[in-house]
Design an enzyme around this catalytic site. Structure first.
Site, PDB file in Angstrom:
ATOM      1  N   TYR A 175      54.490  45.856  43.624  1.00  0.00           N
ATOM      2  CA  TYR A 175      53.762  44.951  42.737  1.00  0.00           C
ATOM      3  C   TYR A 175      54.707  43.908  42.137  1.00  0.00           C
ATOM      4  O   TYR A 175      54.427  42.708  42.161  1.00  0.00           O
ATOM      5  CB  TYR A 175      53.080  45.760  41.634  1.00  0.00           C
ATOM      6  CG  TYR A 175      52.451  44.922  40.547  1.00  0.00           C
ATOM      7  CD1 TYR A 175      51.315  44.164  40.791  1.00  0.00           C
ATOM      8  CD2 TYR A 175      52.988  44.901  39.262  1.00  0.00           C
ATOM      9  CE1 TYR A 175      50.730  43.403  39.797  1.00  0.00           C
ATOM     10  CE2 TYR A 175      52.415  44.150  38.255  1.00  0.00           C
ATOM     11  CZ  TYR A 175      51.288  43.404  38.523  1.00  0.00           C
ATOM     12  OH  TYR A 175      50.721  42.646  37.523  1.00  0.00           O
ATOM     13  N   ARG A 191      34.831  38.170  41.022  1.00  0.00           N
ATOM     14  CA  ARG A 191      34.548  38.684  42.359  1.00  0.00           C
ATOM     15  C   ARG A 191      33.192  39.367  42.383  1.00  0.00           C
ATOM     16  O   ARG A 191      32.843  40.122  41.468  1.00  0.00           O
ATOM     17  CB  ARG A 191      35.622  39.669  42.797  1.00  0.00           C
ATOM     18  CG  ARG A 191      36.940  39.015  43.172  1.00  0.00           C
ATOM     19  CD  ARG A 191      37.900  40.023  43.756  1.00  0.00           C
ATOM     20  NE  ARG A 191      37.352  40.656  44.954  1.00  0.00           N
ATOM     21  CZ  ARG A 191      37.880  41.722  45.543  1.00  0.00           C
ATOM     22  NH1 ARG A 191      38.950  42.296  45.041  1.00  0.00           N
ATOM     23  NH2 ARG A 191      37.323  42.227  46.626  1.00  0.00           N
ATOM     24  N   LYS A 198      54.778  39.747  42.727  1.00  0.00           N
ATOM     25  CA  LYS A 198      54.694  38.770  41.639  1.00  0.00           C
ATOM     26  C   LYS A 198      55.895  37.821  41.662  1.00  0.00           C
ATOM     27  O   LYS A 198      55.752  36.610  41.427  1.00  0.00           O
ATOM     28  CB  LYS A 198      54.618  39.502  40.292  1.00  0.00           C
ATOM     29  CG  LYS A 198      53.257  40.109  39.994  1.00  0.00           C
ATOM     30  CD  LYS A 198      52.217  39.037  39.749  1.00  0.00           C
ATOM     31  CE  LYS A 198      50.956  39.586  39.125  1.00  0.00           C
ATOM     32  NZ  LYS A 198      49.950  38.538  38.817  1.00  0.00           N
ATOM     33  N   CYS A 204      44.580  34.661  36.236  1.00  0.00           N
ATOM     34  CA  CYS A 204      44.754  36.041  35.777  1.00  0.00           C
ATOM     35  C   CYS A 204      44.485  37.055  36.880  1.00  0.00           C
ATOM     36  O   CYS A 204      44.912  38.212  36.778  1.00  0.00           O
ATOM     37  CB  CYS A 204      43.810  36.338  34.616  1.00  0.00           C
ATOM     38  SG  CYS A 204      43.990  35.269  33.182  1.00  0.00           S
ATOM     39  N   ALA A 205      43.745  36.661  37.916  1.00  0.00           N
ATOM     40  CA  ALA A 205      43.354  37.602  38.960  1.00  0.00           C
ATOM     41  C   ALA A 205      44.571  38.073  39.747  1.00  0.00           C
ATOM     42  O   ALA A 205      45.497  37.306  40.011  1.00  0.00           O
ATOM     43  CB  ALA A 205      42.352  36.959  39.905  1.00  0.00           C
ATOM     44  N   ALA A 206      44.559  39.341  40.131  1.00  0.00           N
ATOM     45  CA  ALA A 206      45.662  39.908  40.913  1.00  0.00           C
ATOM     46  C   ALA A 206      45.257  41.278  41.422  1.00  0.00           C
ATOM     47  O   ALA A 206      44.319  41.902  40.905  1.00  0.00           O
ATOM     48  CB  ALA A 206      46.922  40.040  40.058  1.00  0.00           C
ATOM     49  N   SER A 234      49.824  42.702  22.103  1.00  0.00           N
ATOM     50  CA  SER A 234      48.390  42.833  21.899  1.00  0.00           C
ATOM     51  C   SER A 234      47.674  41.736  22.680  1.00  0.00           C
ATOM     52  O   SER A 234      48.215  40.650  22.913  1.00  0.00           O
ATOM     53  CB  SER A 234      48.043  42.721  20.414  1.00  0.00           C
ATOM     54  OG  SER A 234      48.091  41.374  19.988  1.00  0.00           O
ATOM     55  N   ILE A 235      46.453  42.024  23.078  1.00  0.00           N
ATOM     56  CA  ILE A 235      45.681  41.051  23.853  1.00  0.00           C
ATOM     57  C   ILE A 235      45.513  39.741  23.081  1.00  0.00           C
ATOM     58  O   ILE A 235      45.553  38.657  23.671  1.00  0.00           O
ATOM     59  CB  ILE A 235      44.308  41.647  24.256  1.00  0.00           C
ATOM     60  CG1 ILE A 235      43.578  40.748  25.245  1.00  0.00           C
ATOM     61  CG2 ILE A 235      43.456  41.945  23.033  1.00  0.00           C
ATOM     62  CD1 ILE A 235      44.197  40.673  26.606  1.00  0.00           C
ATOM     63  N   GLY A 279      43.235  65.263  17.916  1.00  0.00           N
ATOM     64  CA  GLY A 279      44.177  65.994  17.074  1.00  0.00           C
ATOM     65  C   GLY A 279      45.040  66.966  17.849  1.00  0.00           C
ATOM     66  O   GLY A 279      45.587  67.920  17.285  1.00  0.00           O
TER      67      GLY A 279
END
Length: 321
Positions: free
Chosen positions: A143, A35, A147, A71-73, A208-209, A192
């Site tokens: 959301y 975009r 979907k 993947c867009a949303a 994980s990605i 810490g």
């Protein structure tokens, strides 16, 4: 002529990692959709659009496209201030998606991969009772509802057009460059700071990605993926306490976790109006990826500890800048 893969949301967390993987080893031509003037870190054929809506015209960009990875949303928003959040989510996630998919089918796209969300299944599970891919959906927020409605429309389109649809519902995705609560967690651990999360005995699935991207790439050509819905995770569920301990170890820091009982944390969060955050920290959300493993002969290639270590290295490098 070689046919292309078109990726929407290419400047986002998932889309960017997917783009990098496809450029590296897919052997296929890739088109990235972003975009406005959003920056892409790698050189790639790029389509820029102003909005993702029911009126967006996709035909000029779909010629010779074999696979779409959507993947867009409009993503989940904490403390949404919209007067009618569901209507706004529907504009992008339902109407925009189905308009795009309809034009993709008309252009002869073979396969449409839709990155959905575990929120279609629901918000929480009882320990040891994970969601499965073919469970009855039970979205609890706008959301998740948007979907689910997009999924329903895509399945109907697959039946009427012959375009193959693959739906992937990730759990919480983390990895290098992760933002939001996961990044906040790393910052507190890196400082810490004592944290009151040393006695939480929940179970949560994460992905994980790298594992998510690997599954998406598997679904591009795998014949058994057509018209299926898959859940995805790292294959190891962690308590919040265990996640913090292992993330601290990856950062090379001690985990100063105070063993406050979960019920006290939950009561405090409700009093402060942070019930949703409390659910994420203290509640369970597990998924069963057996269907994904069996149907696609797929297993997460990256372990939790390796993924956390990679995330920590990226965090460290960016802290030094």
């Amino acid at each position: 002529m070689q046919r292309s893969i078109l990726v929407t949301g290419a400047s986002g967390f998932v889309g960017g990692a997917l783009l990098e993987r496809l450029q590296t080893d897919s052997g296929k031509s890739v088109i990235a959709v972003v975009r406005g003037d959003r920056h892409l870190p790698i050189p790639v054929s790029t389509v820029r659009i102003e909005a993702f809506s029911q009126q967006t015209q996709w035909q000029p960009h779909l010629a010779n496209v074999d696979t779409v990875i959507h993947c867009a949303a409009r993503v989940h928003v904490m403390n949404d201030t919209e007067a009618d959040p569901l209507a706004v989510f529907r504009q992008v996630n339902v109407e925009g998606t189905l308009n795009f998919a309809r034009q993709a089918a008309e252009a002869g796209v073979r396969r449409f991969i839709f990155i959905s969300s575990i929120k279609v299944n629901g918000e929480c599970t009882s320990p040891g009772q994970p969601y499965a891919a073919d469970d009855m959906p039970a979205p609890a927020d706008p959301y998740g509802v948007s979907k689910q409605e997009a999924e329903q429309g895509l399945r109907q389109m697959a039946r009427t057009t012959g375009m193959e649809v693959v739906i992937i519902r990730p759990v919480l995705v983390y990895g290098p460059g992760v933002k939001a609560n996961f990044l906040s967690m790393m910052r507190w651990l890196d400082k810490g700071a004592p944290l009151p999360f040393g006695a939480i005995d929940n179970r949560r699935s994460l992905v994980s990605i790298d594992n998510l991207v690997d599954l998406i790439v598997t679904c591009i050509d795998h014949p058994a993926a057509a018209n299926q819905t898959f859940l995805v995770s790292d294959g190891e569920d962690l308590s919040t306490t265990a996640l913090l301990s292992r993330m601290a170890r990856a950062l090379g820091k001690p985990a100063r976790l105070i063993p406050i009982p979960s019920w006290i944390l939950e009561c405090g969060a409700r009093m402060l109006g942070r019930k949703a955050l409390s659910q994420r920290l203290c509640g369970s959300l597990q998924v069963n990826i057996e269907k994904t493993r069996t149907l696609l002969n797929w297993n997460p290639p990256v372990s939790v500890d390796d993924a956390l270590a990679k995330t920590a290295r990226h965090f460290r490098m960016n802290q030094a800048k």
